[in-house]
Motif scaffolding. Structure first.
Motif, mmCIF file in Angstrom:
data_model
loop_
_atom_site.group_PDB
_atom_site.id
_atom_site.type_symbol
_atom_site.label_atom_id
_atom_site.label_comp_id
_atom_site.label_asym_id
_atom_site.label_seq_id
_atom_site.Cartn_x
_atom_site.Cartn_y
_atom_site.Cartn_z
ATOM 1 N N UNK A 71 6.217 46.909 44.940
ATOM 2 C CA UNK A 71 6.019 45.945 43.847
ATOM 3 C C UNK A 71 5.936 46.472 42.310
ATOM 4 N N UNK A 72 6.396 47.813 42.221
ATOM 5 C CA UNK A 72 6.602 48.306 40.776
ATOM 6 C C UNK A 72 7.789 47.588 40.245
ATOM 7 N N UNK A 73 7.803 47.948 39.077
ATOM 8 C CA UNK A 73 9.143 47.572 38.228
ATOM 9 C C UNK A 73 9.594 48.295 37.139
ATOM 10 N N UNK A 122 14.412 42.684 35.002
ATOM 11 C CA UNK A 122 13.276 43.843 35.315
ATOM 12 C C UNK A 122 13.542 43.873 37.013
ATOM 13 N N UNK A 123 13.926 45.139 37.326
ATOM 14 C CA UNK A 123 13.969 45.541 38.851
ATOM 15 C C UNK A 123 12.453 45.362 39.422
ATOM 16 N N UNK A 124 12.744 44.786 40.602
ATOM 17 C CA UNK A 124 11.189 44.714 41.334
ATOM 18 C C UNK A 124 11.696 45.507 42.637
ATOM 19 N N UNK A 125 10.785 46.670 42.696
ATOM 20 C CA UNK A 125 10.730 47.514 43.958
ATOM 21 C C UNK A 125 10.045 46.986 45.154
ATOM 22 N N UNK A 126 10.315 47.520 46.457
ATOM 23 C CA UNK A 126 9.702 47.121 47.403
ATOM 24 C C UNK A 126 7.954 47.321 47.417
ATOM 25 N N UNK A 131 13.701 50.838 46.932
ATOM 26 C CA UNK A 131 14.665 50.036 47.050
ATOM 27 C C UNK A 131 14.317 48.773 46.236
ATOM 28 N N UNK A 132 15.232 48.344 45.522
ATOM 29 C CA UNK A 132 15.060 46.952 44.853
ATOM 30 C C UNK A 132 15.129 45.740 45.937
ATOM 31 N N UNK A 133 14.142 44.920 45.609
ATOM 32 C CA UNK A 133 13.940 43.695 46.441
ATOM 33 C C UNK A 133 14.279 42.455 45.410
ATOM 34 N N UNK A 134 14.362 42.468 44.213
ATOM 35 C CA UNK A 134 14.567 41.393 43.404
ATOM 36 C C UNK A 134 14.807 41.942 42.000
ATOM 37 N N UNK A 135 15.350 40.972 41.039
ATOM 38 C CA UNK A 135 15.199 41.008 39.601
ATOM 39 C C UNK A 135 14.798 39.854 39.092
ATOM 40 N N UNK A 136 13.967 40.181 38.234
ATOM 41 C CA UNK A 136 13.284 39.035 37.463
ATOM 42 C C UNK A 136 13.622 39.090 36.177
#
Length: 147
Positions: free
Chosen positions: A139-141, A133-137, A52-57
């Protein structure tokens, strides 16, 4: 006619509801406006390959991106009878559920704002060098693919 200089449309982090509300409130004194239309781009908590994506940088070639935003703005004013337009885009981390793009158009007439807003948002997605950059739960991206 004086050439307008490109504005910096970038804000650090998420675009707050307070900022959006204040932007709208500033237009209440402009009594020639009959319609506003707003697009709010929000980060989704998509699931990709079971994560799951938690953020986008967000990053950008800022000078080039601001020039592109300016060209889109000028093309929109040339094509549509708008009173004003504002574009803001996030840089840095924006968590799922937060706003990363705010486009606000105003015109004397309602139909114009619908057409103009779609034109602007589609042009931004197609032409502006902003990268997420999609950041996943876990912490991979990975780099976001626009669809």
């Amino acid at each position: 006619m004086e050439k307008k200089k490109p504005k910096n449309v970038f804000v650090q982090g998420a675009i707050s509801s307070k900022f959006i509300g204040e932007s709208i409130a500033k237009h209440q004194t402009k009594t020639s406006i009959g319609a506003h239309n707003i697009f709010l781009g929000q980060v989704r908590a998509d699931e990709i390959d079971g994560k799951v994506i938690t953020a986008i940088d967000y990053t950008a070639y800022e000078e080039m991106a601001n020039q592109k935003f300016h060209e889109i703005r000028e093309a929109t004013f040339a094509k549509y009878n708008l009173t004003c337009m504002h574009i803001y885009h996030s840089l840095g981390a924006v968590t799922a559920g937060e706003i990363c793009l705010f486009v606000f158009v105003s015109s004397p007439r309602r139909k114009v704002v619908f057409e103009a807003l779609e034109f602007v948002v589609e042009a931004i997605k197609a032409d502006v060098p902003v990268f997420g950059k999609e950041v996943f739960e876990d912490e991979t991206h990975q780099w976001k693919q626009n669809t």
